[in-house]
Design an enzyme around this catalytic site. Structure first.
Site, PDB file in Angstrom:
ATOM      1  N   ASP A 134      -6.900 -30.635 -21.287  1.00  0.00           N
ATOM      2  CA  ASP A 134      -7.465 -31.863 -21.149  1.00  0.00           C
ATOM      3  C   ASP A 134      -6.654 -33.085 -20.747  1.00  0.00           C
ATOM      4  OD1 ASP A 134      -9.541 -33.780 -20.753  1.00  0.00           O
ATOM      5  OD2 ASP A 134      -9.229 -34.638 -22.716  1.00  0.00           O
ATOM      6  N   CYS A 188     -26.347 -26.552  -9.241  1.00  0.00           N
ATOM      7  CA  CYS A 188     -27.498 -27.215  -9.917  1.00  0.00           C
ATOM      8  C   CYS A 188     -28.852 -27.223  -8.936  1.00  0.00           C
ATOM      9  CB  CYS A 188     -27.296 -28.734 -10.197  1.00  0.00           C
ATOM     10  SG  CYS A 188     -26.328 -28.881 -11.699  1.00  0.00           S
ATOM     11  N   CYS A 191     -32.065 -29.969  -8.802  1.00  0.00           N
ATOM     12  CA  CYS A 191     -32.387 -30.602 -10.108  1.00  0.00           C
ATOM     13  C   CYS A 191     -31.499 -31.842 -10.261  1.00  0.00           C
ATOM     14  CB  CYS A 191     -32.060 -29.720 -11.380  1.00  0.00           C
ATOM     15  SG  CYS A 191     -32.219 -30.460 -12.894  1.00  0.00           S
ATOM     16  N   CYS A 194     -30.121 -35.306 -14.467  1.00  0.00           N
ATOM     17  CA  CYS A 194     -28.808 -35.876 -15.002  1.00  0.00           C
ATOM     18  C   CYS A 194     -28.794 -37.159 -14.390  1.00  0.00           C
ATOM     19  CB  CYS A 194     -27.701 -35.250 -15.224  1.00  0.00           C
ATOM     20  SG  CYS A 194     -27.167 -34.699 -13.603  1.00  0.00           S
ATOM     21  N   CYS A 198     -29.209 -40.880 -16.648  1.00  0.00           N
ATOM     22  CA  CYS A 198     -27.863 -41.650 -16.790  1.00  0.00           C
ATOM     23  C   CYS A 198     -28.350 -43.074 -17.054  1.00  0.00           C
ATOM     24  CB  CYS A 198     -26.886 -41.309 -15.519  1.00  0.00           C
ATOM     25  SG  CYS A 198     -25.583 -42.211 -15.903  1.00  0.00           S
ATOM     26  N   CYS A 241     -21.742 -40.864 -24.800  1.00  0.00           N
ATOM     27  CA  CYS A 241     -22.906 -40.835 -24.495  1.00  0.00           C
ATOM     28  C   CYS A 241     -23.146 -39.426 -23.904  1.00  0.00           C
ATOM     29  CB  CYS A 241     -23.316 -41.721 -23.139  1.00  0.00           C
ATOM     30  SG  CYS A 241     -24.925 -41.524 -22.529  1.00  0.00           S
ATOM     31  N   CYS A 244     -26.702 -36.959 -20.043  1.00  0.00           N
ATOM     32  CA  CYS A 244     -26.748 -36.178 -19.073  1.00  0.00           C
ATOM     33  C   CYS A 244     -26.702 -34.717 -19.576  1.00  0.00           C
ATOM     34  CB  CYS A 244     -25.454 -36.479 -18.184  1.00  0.00           C
ATOM     35  SG  CYS A 244     -23.937 -35.978 -18.836  1.00  0.00           S
ATOM     36  N   CYS A 248     -30.338 -31.998 -19.424  1.00  0.00           N
ATOM     37  CA  CYS A 248     -29.866 -30.861 -18.485  1.00  0.00           C
ATOM     38  C   CYS A 248     -30.837 -29.585 -19.047  1.00  0.00           C
ATOM     39  CB  CYS A 248     -28.396 -30.508 -18.683  1.00  0.00           C
ATOM     40  SG  CYS A 248     -27.988 -29.245 -17.708  1.00  0.00           S
TER      41      CYS A 248
END
Length: 310
Positions: A134, A188, A191, A194, A198, A241, A244, A248
């Site tokens: 990360d 995706c 679709c 999300c 949001c 949060c 999203c 999904c």
């Protein structure tokens, strides 16, 4: 130079060891500069200010766009993923914490797992590896897609087909040449769930506007006050949060993690708003020791909790 047969054998051994260590998915890609399209998308995201308060994203752009600069002689990127979906969730009335933060700090957990895998590679091949979790300057989702783990969804998260998006990512940039896996080419499609769900309207065409993202604002923003729009959009969200991911379709059949570190702490599962509002620095340090929630600091939690109280 390793023959294709020997590359395959050591590759199989590395994948088996990764799974034994607790990783849920593993794949290989050839270490090289990222594609022109990926480089352009990242630099445009920074240039247009979409990173907002995530100023760390502007550091070491050259390294982010070319992992061979991270490790001299790098030949492969090993992409790894760990499921973090907790088996138990907070009550709906509780101050909501993003699911990734229910358990232990993933930086510490995955870094330790990565070190063990790097040691395995060193022992069996003599090659060196750098662990990236990360915070290291590398485009994680790009490499996960190149290594065949999944694809970057319109929610900007890695989606592993059939398993969803609740995954932590880790990479080993290694001098060992490995047979690359086929990149994932799924998308995706049409679709846009999300984007519709949001709360801040932060998602558009696979691009994140951090200035409109509740996760970015409640975790990364260090200001004493959050933007005005947050008060009406925050709902019961104290830290982060998951909207999203909740909406999904790829997460409809997602299975909870079995990893001990991400089962969910009782102190977080049963967290209350009065606890947060009255929390002292000592209590904060004790409650969130080795937890990703410490990133927001006590001042950040208090600031967010004040909005939930209104």
């Amino acid at each position: 130079m390793n023959s294709p047969t020997s590359q395959c054998r050591i590759g199989d051994a590395i994948k088996a060891e990764a799974l034994r260590l607790g990783f849920d998915a593993v794949g290989f890609a050839q270490a090289a500069p990222v594609s022109a399209q990926a480089a352009q998308a990242f630099t445009r995201w920074i240039a247009t200010g979409k990173h907002d308060c995530m100023q760390w994203a502007t550091n070491h752009t050259d390294l982010r766009l070319d992992p061979t600069l991270l490790v001299p002689g790098a030949r492969s990127v090993i992409s790894l993923a760990v499921n973090y979906l907790p088996p138990r969730l907070q009550p709906a009335h509780a101050p909501q914490v993003a699911r990734y933060a229910y358990g232990d700090d993933y930086h510490e957990v995955l870094r330790d797992m990565g070190r063990q895998l790097a040691a395995f590679i060193k022992e069996h091949t003599g090659h060196d590896s750098r662990i990236c979790v990360d915070s290291a300057p590398i485009l994680e989702r790009y490499w996960a897609q190149q290594a065949g783990l999944g694809f970057t969804g319109l929610n900007t998260l890695l989606i592993i087909p059939g398993r969803g998006s609740h995954f932590f990512l880790c990479e080993l940039v290694t001098t060992l040449a490995l047979e690359p896996d086929a990149p994932c080419t799924l998308t995706c499609g049409d679709c846009h769930a999300c984007e519709r769900h949001c709360p801040g309207g932060a998602l558009s065409g696979g691009t994140l506007d951090a200035a409109r993202c509740l996760s970015c604002q409640t975790i990364e923003n260090r200001a004493a006050q959050l933007p005005e729009w947050v008060a009406s959009a925050i709902g019961g969200r104290l830290y982060g949060c998951d909207e999203c991911q909740r909406c999904c379709p790829h997460n409809a059949q997602a299975q909870p993690t079995t990893h001990p570190a991400f089962q969910g702490r009782e102190s977080i599962l049963h967290l209350t708003l009065p606890q947060v509002l009255e929390m002292t620095q000592e209590q904060f340090s004790t409650t969130f020791r080795h937890s990703p929630i410490k990133r927001a600091k006590l001042t950040g939690l208090h600031r967010n909790a004040q909005l939930l109280k209104k």
